[in-house]
Design an enzyme around this catalytic site. Structure first.
Site, PDB file in Angstrom:
ATOM      1  N   ARG A 224       0.846  -1.190   0.000  1.00 48.79           N
ATOM      2  CA  ARG A 224       0.000   0.000   0.000  1.00 48.79           C
ATOM      3  C   ARG A 224       0.887   1.247   0.000  1.00 48.79           C
ATOM      4  O   ARG A 224       2.013   1.211   0.507  1.00 48.79           O
ATOM      5  CB  ARG A 224      -0.901   0.029   1.249  1.00 48.79           C
ATOM      6  CG  ARG A 224      -2.053  -0.965   1.197  1.00 48.79           C
ATOM      7  CD  ARG A 224      -3.117  -0.598   0.155  1.00 48.79           C
ATOM      8  NE  ARG A 224      -4.224  -1.548   0.125  1.00 48.79           N
ATOM      9  CZ  ARG A 224      -4.427  -2.462  -0.832  1.00 48.79           C
ATOM     10  NH1 ARG A 224      -3.591  -2.580  -1.834  1.00 48.79           N
ATOM     11  NH2 ARG A 224      -5.470  -3.265  -0.794  1.00 48.79           N
ATOM     12  N   HIS A 272      -1.709   0.675  -9.963  1.00 47.97           N
ATOM     13  CA  HIS A 272      -2.337  -0.358  -9.112  1.00 47.97           C
ATOM     14  C   HIS A 272      -2.857  -1.513  -9.990  1.00 47.97           C
ATOM     15  O   HIS A 272      -4.040  -1.854  -9.957  1.00 47.97           O
ATOM     16  CB  HIS A 272      -3.474   0.231  -8.275  1.00 47.97           C
ATOM     17  CG  HIS A 272      -3.786  -0.600  -7.058  1.00 47.97           C
ATOM     18  ND1 HIS A 272      -4.167  -0.065  -5.867  1.00 47.97           N
ATOM     19  CD2 HIS A 272      -3.768  -1.947  -6.852  1.00 47.97           C
ATOM     20  CE1 HIS A 272      -4.374  -1.016  -4.982  1.00 47.97           C
ATOM     21  NE2 HIS A 272      -4.131  -2.187  -5.557  1.00 47.97           N
TER      22      HIS A 272
HETATM   23  N1  LIG Z   1      -0.840  -4.009  -5.822  1.00 48.59           N
HETATM   24  C1  LIG Z   1      -1.870  -4.826  -5.968  1.00 48.59           C
HETATM   25  O1  LIG Z   1      -2.434  -4.960  -7.044  1.00 48.59           O
HETATM   26  C2  LIG Z   1      -2.337  -5.646  -4.785  1.00 48.59           C
HETATM   27  C3  LIG Z   1      -3.233  -6.700  -5.010  1.00 48.59           C
HETATM   28  C4  LIG Z   1      -3.602  -7.480  -3.920  1.00 48.59           C
HETATM   29  C5  LIG Z   1      -3.084  -7.213  -2.660  1.00 48.59           C
HETATM   30  N2  LIG Z   1      -2.213  -6.176  -2.483  1.00 48.59           N
HETATM   31  C6  LIG Z   1      -1.639  -5.904  -1.138  1.00 48.59           C
HETATM   32  O2  LIG Z   1      -0.943  -7.064  -0.702  1.00 48.59           O
HETATM   33  C7  LIG Z   1      -1.217  -7.244   0.677  1.00 48.59           C
HETATM   34  C8  LIG Z   1      -0.959  -8.682   1.086  1.00 48.59           C
HETATM   35  O3  LIG Z   1      -1.978  -9.533   0.576  1.00 48.59           O
HETATM   36  P1  LIG Z   1      -2.116 -11.045   1.078  1.00 48.59           P
HETATM   37  O4  LIG Z   1      -3.397 -11.559   0.531  1.00 48.59           O
HETATM   38  O5  LIG Z   1      -0.858 -11.802   0.789  1.00 48.59           O
HETATM   39  O6  LIG Z   1      -2.225 -10.800   2.665  1.00 48.59           O
HETATM   40  P2  LIG Z   1      -2.230 -11.876   3.834  1.00 48.59           P
HETATM   41  O7  LIG Z   1      -2.557 -13.234   3.303  1.00 48.59           O
HETATM   42  O8  LIG Z   1      -3.080 -11.299   4.915  1.00 48.59           O
HETATM   43  O9  LIG Z   1      -0.706 -11.925   4.318  1.00 48.59           O
HETATM   44  C9  LIG Z   1      -0.090 -10.880   5.000  1.00 48.59           C
HETATM   45  C10 LIG Z   1       1.329 -11.289   5.370  1.00 48.59           C
HETATM   46  O10 LIG Z   1       1.976 -10.166   5.985  1.00 48.59           O
HETATM   47  C11 LIG Z   1       2.542 -10.595   7.229  1.00 48.59           C
HETATM   48  N3  LIG Z   1       2.534  -9.481   8.189  1.00 48.59           N
HETATM   49  C12 LIG Z   1       1.472  -8.738   8.609  1.00 48.59           C
HETATM   50  N4  LIG Z   1       1.869  -7.841   9.538  1.00 48.59           N
HETATM   51  C13 LIG Z   1       3.203  -8.017   9.692  1.00 48.59           C
HETATM   52  C14 LIG Z   1       4.184  -7.398  10.502  1.00 48.59           C
HETATM   53  N5  LIG Z   1       3.871  -6.424  11.356  1.00 48.59           N
HETATM   54  N6  LIG Z   1       5.447  -7.848  10.425  1.00 48.59           N
HETATM   55  C15 LIG Z   1       5.785  -8.863   9.592  1.00 48.59           C
HETATM   56  N7  LIG Z   1       4.900  -9.492   8.787  1.00 48.59           N
HETATM   57  C16 LIG Z   1       3.628  -9.067   8.834  1.00 48.59           C
HETATM   58  C17 LIG Z   1       1.647 -11.724   7.703  1.00 48.59           C
HETATM   59  O11 LIG Z   1       2.372 -12.499   8.644  1.00 48.59           O
HETATM   60  P3  LIG Z   1       1.712 -13.851   9.292  1.00 48.59           P
HETATM   61  O12 LIG Z   1       1.635 -14.832   8.137  1.00 48.59           O
HETATM   62  O13 LIG Z   1       2.698 -14.257  10.305  1.00 48.59           O
HETATM   63  O14 LIG Z   1       0.367 -13.452   9.801  1.00 48.59           O
HETATM   64  C18 LIG Z   1       1.377 -12.441   6.373  1.00 48.59           C
HETATM   65  O15 LIG Z   1       2.432 -13.314   6.060  1.00 48.59           O
HETATM   66  C19 LIG Z   1      -2.685  -6.795   0.815  1.00 48.59           C
HETATM   67  O16 LIG Z   1      -3.010  -6.445   2.133  1.00 48.59           O
HETATM   68  C20 LIG Z   1      -2.719  -5.598  -0.091  1.00 48.59           C
HETATM   69  O17 LIG Z   1      -2.308  -4.453   0.640  1.00 48.59           O
HETATM   70  C21 LIG Z   1      -1.848  -5.395  -3.523  1.00 48.59           C
END
Ligand SMILES: NC(=O)c1ccc[n+]([C@@H]2O[C@H](COP(=O)([O-])OP(=O)(O)OC[C@H]3O[C@@H](n4cnc5c(N)ncnc54)[C@H](OP(=O)(O)O)[C@@H]3O)[C@@H](O)[C@H]2O)c1
Length: 309
Positions: A224, A272
């Site tokens: 983000r 994005h």
């Molecule tokens: N640019 C784009 O087109 C696009 C598209 C989709 C998503 N995104 C972004 O990508 C993000 C991730 O998506 P996702 O589906 O992979 O999310 P997710 O499944 O919720 O995974 C989040 C990961 O981040 C880790 N995390 C969270 N807080 C942390 C911290 N304080 N320190 C270290 N690690 C931390 C979590 O650790 P744990 O596994 O230990 O809980 C998990 O491994 C979304 O929230 C969104 O912002 C962007």
């Protein structure tokens, strides 16, 4: 019982989602906020819902993000304290994998340098380095980050990953939490951000992080916009600590025409576009969660609101 209200400031998205519900989940009545049926809806499917709209829905029991992230709900200070689900799609992973693969090859093989050289008609071959010597790090090993780290490891890169809890991924060196952060970052040549936006991760891409990377490293931000400190980025690029940044997400989207990032040397802006769940997939997942809500069954992809993701 079978009504979903669609809430977003993006009118085109609302139209596309209504069409997707008609196509893929005709049993669901997908209405907009001004439809009288909205007052009956137990579920609201949202992307940046206009402030106050959620609060005004008397029968609401479930808020559904139509994306992977839920941080856009924070823009409504009156967002009710109800359960929140998100969309998790294999198409999301595929799109993100393609985007990041391109980014890593771009910096690993020096395409950024040769594109610059071309403007000066300069012929200089970048050194070819084996992928196995090129250090890449993925912040966030969730649904997207874990798939990306494994894809890059499969392509032969030296891959590290970082998450809040311990992970085991084949051929990926995993680091955990605040105590593992410095070792994770040390000497990385490309840093990829796939963290969710939470109170803990806001501003994480700043001077302290950049200083630990290899001199001349590159940043790929797919998380983000608010993860990134713009002043620190500008400084790291002008000092050469970073040689480039590929940015897909921004504090304000669309990125305003007068934003300095458009013309910051070394920065590539993409709109994005890294990945998005298809409208059909969103309609199917929301409809399935509506069915589960009505049947009192466990919901899919429920988010921990206290944790923020
Ligand atoms: N640019 C784009 O087109 C696009 C598209 C989709 C998503 N995104 C972004 O990508 C993000 C991730 O998506 P996702 O589906 O992979 O999310 P997710 O499944 O919720 O995974 C989040 C990961 O981040 C880790 N995390 C969270 N807080 C942390 C911290 N304080 N320190 C270290 N690690 C931390 C979590 O650790 P744990 O596994 O230990 O809980 C998990 O491994 C979304 O929230 C969104 O912002 C962007």
């Amino acid at each position: 019982m079978n009504t979903v209200v669609l809430l977003s400031r993006d009118r085109l998205l609302l139209q596309q989602l209504q069409q997707a519900f008609a196509r893929c989940a005709p049993q669901v009545r997908a209405v907009l906020a001004d439809d009288p049926g909205a007052a009956e809806a137990p579920l609201a499917a949202c992307w940046f819902p206009p402030a106050g709209r959620l609060q005004a829905l008397p029968k609401l029991r479930l808020i559904h993000s139509v994306a992977a992230g839920i941080d856009h709900l924070e823009h409504d200070p009156g967002c009710p304290a109800l359960p929140v689900c998100r969309v998790v799609d294999t198409g999301h992973r595929q799109g993100m994998t393609e985007y990041v693969r391109w980014a890593v090859i771009h910096y690993h093989r020096g395409f950024d340098r040769v594109l610059r050289q071309q403007t000066e008609r300069c012929w200089e071959r970048p050194l070819q380095r084996p992928a196995g010597l090129f250090k890449v790090g993925v912040m966030g090993l969730g649904s997207l980050g874990a798939a990306i780290a494994q894809d890059l490891a499969g392509a032969g890169y030296q891959v590290r990953g970082w998450a809040r809890s311990a992970k085991q991924l084949p051929a990926v060196q995993c680091f955990v939490g605040t105590q593992g952060r410095a070792a994770f970052l040390e000497g990385l040549e490309v840093l990829i951000n796939l963290l969710p936006l939470t109170a803990e991760t806001r501003g994480i891409l700043g001077g302290e992080t950049f200083a630990r990377l290899a001199p001349g490293a590159a940043l790929v931000n797919c998380g983000r916009g608010a993860h990134l400190c713009l002043d620190d980025l500008e400084q790291a690029l002008s000092s050469g600590q970073l040689r480039g940044a590929l940015l897909d997400v921004f504090d304000e989207e669309p990125l305003p025409a007068d934003q300095r990032l458009w013309s910051m040397p070394g920065v590539t802006v993409t709109p994005h576009m890294a990945s998005a769940a298809s409208h059909d997939c969103i309609a199917q997942q929301v409809a399935e969660n509506l069915r589960r809500l009505n049947a009192g069954q466990p919901l899919l992809n429920l988010v921990d609101r206290a944790q923020g993701y």
